[in-house]
Enzyme design. Structure first.
Site, PDB file in Angstrom:
ATOM      1  N   GLY A 246     -17.903   7.433  27.778  1.00 57.58           N
ATOM      2  CA  GLY A 246     -19.012   6.545  27.463  1.00 57.58           C
ATOM      3  C   GLY A 246     -19.860   6.933  26.290  1.00 57.58           C
ATOM      4  CD  GLU A 284     -11.743   9.730  32.665  1.00 61.06           C
ATOM      5  OE1 GLU A 284     -12.000   8.553  32.322  1.00 61.06           O
ATOM      6  OE2 GLU A 284     -11.252  10.015  33.767  1.00 61.06           O
ATOM      7  N   PRO A 285     -13.840  11.471  27.060  1.00 56.95           N
ATOM      8  CG  PRO A 285     -13.919  13.128  25.434  1.00 56.95           C
ATOM      9  CD  PRO A 285     -13.867  12.926  26.919  1.00 56.95           C
ATOM     10  NE  ARG A 322     -15.120  -2.039  19.898  1.00 55.00           N
ATOM     11  CZ  ARG A 322     -16.304  -1.840  19.367  1.00 55.00           C
ATOM     12  NH1 ARG A 322     -16.463  -1.838  18.042  1.00 55.00           N
ATOM     13  NH2 ARG A 322     -17.363  -1.616  20.115  1.00 55.00           N
ATOM     14  CB  CYS A 351      -6.624 -21.019  12.544  1.00 53.13           C
ATOM     15  SG  CYS A 351      -5.370 -21.083  11.266  1.00 53.13           S
ATOM     16  CD  GLU A 352      -9.881 -19.217  17.045  1.00 51.31           C
ATOM     17  OE1 GLU A 352     -11.014 -19.676  17.335  1.00 51.31           O
ATOM     18  OE2 GLU A 352      -8.837 -19.530  17.644  1.00 51.31           O
ATOM     19  CE1 TYR A 380     -10.723   0.926  24.027  1.00 51.90           C
ATOM     20  CE2 TYR A 380     -12.603   1.872  22.885  1.00 51.90           C
ATOM     21  CZ  TYR A 380     -11.804   1.788  24.007  1.00 51.90           C
ATOM     22  OH  TYR A 380     -12.066   2.568  25.102  1.00 51.90           O
TER      23      TYR A 380
END
Length: 422
Positions: A246, A284-285, A322, A351-352, A380
């Protein structure tokens, strides 16, 4: 122009050379774009090693019995996993695919933590068959499956497990990456956790070692971690506590996340003071190990002005989802003209209308053909890459000491039809 070091948003050692060109791991960003094409994920290998060693050293100095566990969902890439395995980290996986990647990259099965909220018989049986180190129990259906699948196991053959607890503590982050609140898809509330603990302590094929929690991602305030540990302390005394990850990272110059030492100290002190000494602590990084080690290089394809200035690049939501999922903010610069000037939106090719990578970027006279860089994409980006609009996924390029190597090649358009059955 004098060579200039860059802010903490960029990988360690990044600088502008005497010509004002971005250097990453001793490599020229524009030359990297020419050699490997764009979009491309560029990762500074020495940055990954430095961050892994910082976490390991901080945990060793502040708590003798602990493990740093890479949350592989942040960057599920064989080369990244191999590097972290070599640095002595454990690995956290959340699917059969991530388990395959971790084993293939050289993690010993006993160095793997398996978790997830919706695992069927096949996934759990696969983890058991490979003798993974820990399975995190998320729900009572997990217990039913594990009891059935471990029927007949005894003593040294038992599977070690943790119970994932939802402590009712939410850090300040986007709702989609907040996981510690009472109404969460993850884990068990305190009352249900007590029931799970009782069942697991009586299960002959399982050995309950302790508790797991994860309250959210991209957290810049350490106080919620202590509050969550205080809840764990009410559930009993166990030898192992996995406190999740986190820790937030810097996505812009104005972000000031806690240091690794402060983060580790906050977690260790909370366990020691609220639960007791002598516990094995797992951290848990995920993004904190990889986000700032990576950048994405794009080519500017078009510049258009109406109410705003729109700088179109050759990637977008297929390589960085993201901003569209969470409204995440990134910075951007022209790789050989750093500095604030024109206010513009860096937009992708998809196309957004929402396919905007950076809003209100400040770029120096952007024009077609420029190489544009967005930092802090090591977490990510590759993990969430997709083929929307039939766009092939980018390569991953490692750089170190002036040398560059492809560790994941660029996808081809032919591969888009590789799974078709006709």
């Amino acid at each position: 122009m004098v060579s200039t070091a860059l802010s903490h948003v960029y990988p360690l050692g990044s600088r502008l050379d005497e010509r004002g060109r971005l250097q990453l791991g001793g490599c020229d960003a524009i030359e990297l774009a020419r050699e490997f094409g764009t979009p491309a994920y560029v990762v500074v290998e020495d940055d990954l090693r430095a961050r892994a060693r910082a976490f390991v050293a901080a945990l060793a100095a502040q708590h003798g019995d602990g493990e740093v566990v890479f949350a592989s969902k942040a960057f599920p890439c064989t080369a990244v996993l191999e590097l972290f395995a070599a640095e002595g980290l454990m690995c956290d996986v959340a699917s059969a695919g991530e388990l395959h990647l971790a084993l293939n990259a050289g993690f010993a099965p006993e160095r793997i933590v398996v978790h997830g909220n919706a695992r069927d018989d096949a996934e759990l049986a696969g983890a058991l068959a490979r003798r993974v180190g820990l399975i995190v129990v998320d729900n009572f259906d997990d217990i039913d499956r594990l009891e059935r699948l471990t029927s007949g196991r005894r003593d040294r053959d038992r599977q070690d497990v943790l119970v994932r607890v939802t402590p009712g503590v939410a850090g300040e982050t986007h709702a989609s990456i907040s996981t510690g609140q009472p109404d969460s898809k993850f884990g068990l509330g305190v009352a249900d956790a007590r029931g799970a603990i009782e069942r697991l302590e009586a299960a002959p094929g399982l050995r309950l070692l302790g508790l797991h929690m994860h309250i959210g991602s991209q957290l810049l305030d350490l106080a919620p971690f202590r509050a969550a540990t205080e809840v764990l302390a009410t559930l009993g005394d166990f030898p192992v506590y996995d406190l999740g990850g986190g820790l937030g990272v810097a996505y812009s110059d104005s972000d000031e996340p806690p240091s690794v030492d402060d983060y580790v100290a906050a977690q260790v002190d909370a366990v020691r003071e609220l639960i007791g000494p002598g516990k094995r602590i797992l951290l848990e990084p995920g993004r904190a190990l990889v986000a700032n080690a990576g950048v994405t290089l794009y080519s500017v394809v078009s510049v258009k002005r109406n109410v705003s200035t729109w700088v179109g690049v050759d990637g977008g939501m297929s390589d960085n989802l993201r901003p569209m999922l969470y409204g995440s903010h990134y910075e951007a610069q022209i790789a050989d003209r750093f500095g604030d000037a024109t206010s513009c939106h860096v937009t992708g090719k998809h196309c957004e209308s929402g396919d905007v990578i950076v809003r209100d970027a400040r770029l120096q006279e952007p024009r077609s053909g420029d190489v544009l860089v967005t930092p802090a994409t090591g977490a990510y980006g590759h993990a969430m890459a997709n083929n929307y609009n039939g766009v092939p996924r980018p390569p991953v390029v490692f750089v170190s000491e002036g040398e560059a190597r492809v560790v994941v090649r660029r996808e081809t358009v032919e591969e888009l039809t590789a799974r078709d059955v006709r």
